[in-house]
Design an enzyme around this catalytic site. Sequence first.
Site, PDB file in Angstrom:
ATOM      1  N   LYS A 135       0.820  -1.219   0.000  1.00 16.90           N
ATOM      2  CA  LYS A 135       0.000   0.000   0.000  1.00 16.90           C
ATOM      3  C   LYS A 135       0.849   1.262   0.000  1.00 16.90           C
ATOM      4  O   LYS A 135       0.592   2.190  -0.777  1.00 16.90           O
ATOM      5  CB  LYS A 135      -0.931   0.019   1.220  1.00 16.90           C
ATOM      6  CG  LYS A 135      -1.993  -1.064   1.239  1.00 16.90           C
ATOM      7  CD  LYS A 135      -2.964  -0.877   2.391  1.00 16.90           C
ATOM      8  CE  LYS A 135      -2.314  -0.848   3.748  1.00 16.90           C
ATOM      9  NZ  LYS A 135      -1.615  -2.115   4.083  1.00 16.90           N
ATOM     10  N   LYS A 157      -2.008   8.793   6.989  1.00 22.06           N
ATOM     11  CA  LYS A 157      -1.994   7.439   7.551  1.00 22.06           C
ATOM     12  C   LYS A 157      -2.632   7.532   8.933  1.00 22.06           C
ATOM     13  O   LYS A 157      -1.942   7.619   9.961  1.00 22.06           O
ATOM     14  CB  LYS A 157      -0.552   6.932   7.634  1.00 22.06           C
ATOM     15  CG  LYS A 157      -0.382   5.528   8.210  1.00 22.06           C
ATOM     16  CD  LYS A 157      -0.555   4.454   7.176  1.00 22.06           C
ATOM     17  CE  LYS A 157      -0.199   3.087   7.750  1.00 22.06           C
ATOM     18  NZ  LYS A 157      -0.413   2.002   6.779  1.00 22.06           N
TER      19      LYS A 157
END
Length: 234
Positions: A22, A44
């Site tokens: 990812k 994030k």
Amino acid sequence: MTEAVMAKQIFFIAGTDTDAGKTFIASGLLAKAKQAQLSTLGLKPVAAGCSETDQGLRNDDAMKLMTQSTVQLSYEQVNPIALQPAIAPHIAAQRIRKPLSAERIVGLLRGVLMTNKAEFTLIEGAGGYRVPLNPRETLADCIKELRTPVVLVVGMKLGCLNHALLTVEAIKRDGLHIAGWVANQIDPAMSAYDENIETLRAMIPAPCLGVVPHIDNNTAEAAAEYLTLPSMEG
């Protein structure tokens, strides 16, 4: 550059599994957007496996996203929930008696997104699409609340077809738009690699944004060469 790409865009980066790549693909997409003269931001919200530093807990994935972001925020805005153990986030949070909730994460993300001026923003998940937050909620509940289109990173290895198709099914069941998917070759010796790619092309009802081979020089710029930016349309 198309009008769709020029518009402010926000996507969620989901993976078929832990270590699907990812961050590598998200960094590549951010680099691609920078090359297209777009302002960029990578977020994030939840990260496990953080290291203790003089500045506090820091996560390598979050730092890589910050490197590719032209909009500079504090680390705490990029990664507001930083957990030290490299285990499932909800278990790590339970151990320090700070349980996770979708409401809190959505609130943190909305606070950043409301003031964010970036034209191209990526929100990277943790682990797979349905990583638990607590016994009742998963990170997918946050994306459902935000109604963010999803880019799926398929870690190309044995078993990826099942993982990819189940994840696509889950995303569609949640009523979310799949903006595209990326094949990321994490196993350089994967058997029937090309045939697996063609199966995914045939069975995933979304555009393929890139087929990224196993790259020794795994920089964001190297990944960007194989990627196309997603569109909010669809």
